[in-house]
Design an enzyme around this catalytic site. Structure first.
Site, PDB file in Angstrom:
ATOM      1  N   ASP A 112     -18.922 -12.150 -30.695  1.00  0.00           N
ATOM      2  CA  ASP A 112     -19.017 -12.653 -32.527  1.00  0.00           C
ATOM      3  C   ASP A 112     -20.213 -13.888 -32.677  1.00  0.00           C
ATOM      4  O   ASP A 112     -19.802 -14.695 -32.884  1.00  0.00           O
ATOM      5  CB  ASP A 112     -17.096 -13.453 -32.867  1.00  0.00           C
ATOM      6  CG  ASP A 112     -16.961 -13.384 -34.562  1.00  0.00           C
ATOM      7  OD1 ASP A 112     -16.097 -12.649 -34.046  1.00  0.00           O
ATOM      8  OD2 ASP A 112     -17.922 -13.474 -34.808  1.00  0.00           O
ATOM      9  N   THR A 141      -7.597  -1.839 -37.933  1.00  0.00           N
ATOM     10  CA  THR A 141      -7.716  -0.828 -38.072  1.00  0.00           C
ATOM     11  C   THR A 141      -9.769  -0.844 -38.256  1.00  0.00           C
ATOM     12  O   THR A 141     -10.583   0.404 -38.311  1.00  0.00           O
ATOM     13  CB  THR A 141      -7.896  -0.790 -39.556  1.00  0.00           C
ATOM     14  OG1 THR A 141      -8.307  -1.351 -40.694  1.00  0.00           O
ATOM     15  CG2 THR A 141      -6.243  -0.715 -39.788  1.00  0.00           C
ATOM     16  N   ASP A 176     -18.818 -16.750 -35.093  1.00  0.00           N
ATOM     17  CA  ASP A 176     -17.944 -17.724 -34.393  1.00  0.00           C
ATOM     18  C   ASP A 176     -19.378 -18.096 -33.993  1.00  0.00           C
ATOM     19  O   ASP A 176     -19.662 -20.113 -34.023  1.00  0.00           O
ATOM     20  CB  ASP A 176     -17.429 -17.115 -33.609  1.00  0.00           C
ATOM     21  CG  ASP A 176     -15.924 -17.060 -34.137  1.00  0.00           C
ATOM     22  OD1 ASP A 176     -16.065 -17.422 -35.684  1.00  0.00           O
ATOM     23  OD2 ASP A 176     -15.045 -16.381 -33.306  1.00  0.00           O
ATOM     24  N   ARG A 231     -13.625  -7.221 -41.128  1.00  0.00           N
ATOM     25  CA  ARG A 231     -13.374  -6.542 -40.784  1.00  0.00           C
ATOM     26  C   ARG A 231     -12.083  -6.191 -40.311  1.00  0.00           C
ATOM     27  O   ARG A 231     -11.350  -7.705 -39.658  1.00  0.00           O
ATOM     28  CB  ARG A 231     -14.307  -6.068 -39.294  1.00  0.00           C
ATOM     29  CG  ARG A 231     -15.795  -5.785 -39.331  1.00  0.00           C
ATOM     30  CD  ARG A 231     -15.872  -4.788 -37.733  1.00  0.00           C
ATOM     31  NE  ARG A 231     -16.040  -5.509 -36.579  1.00  0.00           N
ATOM     32  CZ  ARG A 231     -15.922  -5.083 -35.384  1.00  0.00           C
ATOM     33  NH1 ARG A 231     -16.284  -3.791 -35.660  1.00  0.00           N
ATOM     34  NH2 ARG A 231     -15.170  -6.280 -34.820  1.00  0.00           N
TER      35      ARG A 231
HETATM   36  C1  PRP Z   1     -19.081  -8.846 -38.058  1.00  0.00           C
HETATM   37  C2  PRP Z   1     -20.583  -7.938 -38.358  1.00  0.00           C
HETATM   38  C3  PRP Z   1     -20.923  -7.296 -38.366  1.00  0.00           C
HETATM   39  C4  PRP Z   1     -19.143  -6.122 -38.659  1.00  0.00           C
HETATM   40  C5  PRP Z   1     -20.379  -4.942 -38.006  1.00  0.00           C
HETATM   41  O1  PRP Z   1     -18.671  -9.341 -39.683  1.00  0.00           O
HETATM   42  O2  PRP Z   1     -20.747  -9.813 -38.975  1.00  0.00           O
HETATM   43  O3  PRP Z   1     -20.788  -7.651 -40.115  1.00  0.00           O
HETATM   44  O4  PRP Z   1     -18.501  -7.444 -37.568  1.00  0.00           O
HETATM   45  O5  PRP Z   1     -19.035  -5.018 -37.688  1.00  0.00           O
HETATM   46  P1  PRP Z   1     -18.801  -3.190 -37.695  1.00  0.00           P
HETATM   47  O6  PRP Z   1     -20.236  -2.547 -37.470  1.00  0.00           O
HETATM   48  O7  PRP Z   1     -17.937  -2.361 -37.078  1.00  0.00           O
HETATM   49  O8  PRP Z   1     -18.485  -2.885 -39.374  1.00  0.00           O
HETATM   50  P2  PRP Z   1     -17.058  -9.909 -39.092  1.00  0.00           P
HETATM   51  O9  PRP Z   1     -16.616  -9.049 -39.641  1.00  0.00           O
HETATM   52  O10 PRP Z   1     -16.463  -9.989 -37.795  1.00  0.00           O
HETATM   53  O11 PRP Z   1     -16.849 -11.124 -40.369  1.00  0.00           O
HETATM   54  P3  PRP Z   1     -17.806 -12.404 -40.519  1.00  0.00           P
HETATM   55  O12 PRP Z   1     -19.282 -12.064 -39.947  1.00  0.00           O
HETATM   56  O13 PRP Z   1     -17.200 -12.856 -40.691  1.00  0.00           O
HETATM   57  O14 PRP Z   1     -17.773 -12.622 -38.875  1.00  0.00           O
HETATM   58  N1  URA Z   2     -18.946  -8.304 -35.190  1.00  0.00           N
HETATM   59  C1  URA Z   2     -20.261  -9.404 -34.264  1.00  0.00           C
HETATM   60  O1  URA Z   2     -19.507 -10.103 -34.373  1.00  0.00           O
HETATM   61  N2  URA Z   2     -19.701  -8.411 -32.333  1.00  0.00           N
HETATM   62  C2  URA Z   2     -19.375  -7.703 -32.283  1.00  0.00           C
HETATM   63  O2  URA Z   2     -19.485  -7.545 -31.209  1.00  0.00           O
HETATM   64  C3  URA Z   2     -19.125  -7.367 -33.111  1.00  0.00           C
HETATM   65  C4  URA Z   2     -19.208  -6.525 -34.065  1.00  0.00           C
END
Ligand code: PRP
Ligand code: URA
Length: 213
Positions: free
Chosen positions: A204, A112, A207, A108
């Site tokens: 997160d 945005t 993380d 993400r």
């Molecule tokens: C997080 C999570 C989802 C997304 C959800 O990923 O694992 O993929 O955000 O958010 P959304 O419903 O608003 O799209 P992130 O983009 O943080 O990447 P990561 O898994 O690499 O930490």
């Molecule tokens: N992605 C995450 O990992 N946590 C949230 O709360 C939203 C998006």
């Protein structure tokens, strides 16, 4: 949140117990990873109650031969949305050790909140399989919708989506955009904050799974 025919929210005390530990900021990375896997296994059991492709076979017990039902080989493909979706893969492999895995890398944009793709590798023949898309967090729903659209563009017709924690906004968005996709969310949370994080949530997920913060 309005109710949707294609959405299942779990309301099981065992899952609630695990979610409470998962949310705790003091829970270690190891325990967090194990809990995500355990919750995924419990969800998969229910998600596939009526949907696992099966075949009949003959089995000889010490007493007689009988007809039995077994899961069809190579019927399921797991598609984690990277990174955090990786944490759910083992929870399904425990039940389907030979399931192939496709990867969709989405991240993400922090401003945005729109996802952008950085990787996509799917197994040949995925269009004829039952595809389980997994991501622990369903926040705005942007990542889930993007992944499902990519799979549909590739020809997939039988898609289920599983998420550990969902925000009402995200669940509604995916349910309305993809009424043909069954959506399974272990726990429905209250809302999103101004940064697109789920409240109360767990922070997160990527993380916490991989120790990057
Ligand atoms: C997080 C999570 C989802 C997304 C959800 O990923 O694992 O993929 O955000 O958010 P959304 O419903 O608003 O799209 P992130 O983009 O943080 O990447 P990561 O898994 O690499 O930490
Ligand atoms: N992605 C995450 O990992 N946590 C949230 O709360 C939203 C998006």
């Amino acid at each position: 949140m309005k109710s949707y025919e294609n959405v299942t929210i779990f309301n099981h005390p065992l899952i609630k117990h695990k979610i409470a530990i998962l949310r705790n900021e003091k829970t270690s990375m190891k325990e967090f990873r194990e809990l995500i896997e355990e919750i995924t296994t419990l969800m998969t059991f229910e998600c596939l109650r009526d949907g696992v492709p099966t075949v009949e076979c003959r089995v000889k017990t010490p007493l007689e031969e009988c007809t039995q039902t077994v899961v069809r080989d190579n019927a399921i493909v797991i598609v984690p949305i990277l990174r955090a979706g990786l944490g759910m893969v083992n929870g399904i492999h425990v039940l389907f050790p030979s399931a192939r895995v496709g990867h969709i890398g989405l991240c993400r944009n922090e401003e945005t909140l729109e996802p952008y793709e950085y990787y996509c590798k799917l197994p040949d023949g995925i269009e004829n399989k039952l595809v389980l898309v997994v991501d622990p967090m369903l926040a705005t729903g942007g990542s889930a919708c993007d992944a499902i659209e990519r799979l549909k563009a590739r020809g997939c017709k039988n898609i289920k989506f599983m998420s550990v924690i969902g925000a009402p906004e995200g669940v509604s968005r995916v349910a309305e955009a993809h009424p043909d996709v069954e959506i399974y969310v272990s726990t429905l949370d209250r809302c999103l904050n101004e940064h697109g994080y789920i409240l109360p949530g767990l922070g997160d997920a990527g993380d916490r799974l991989f120790g990057t913060k």
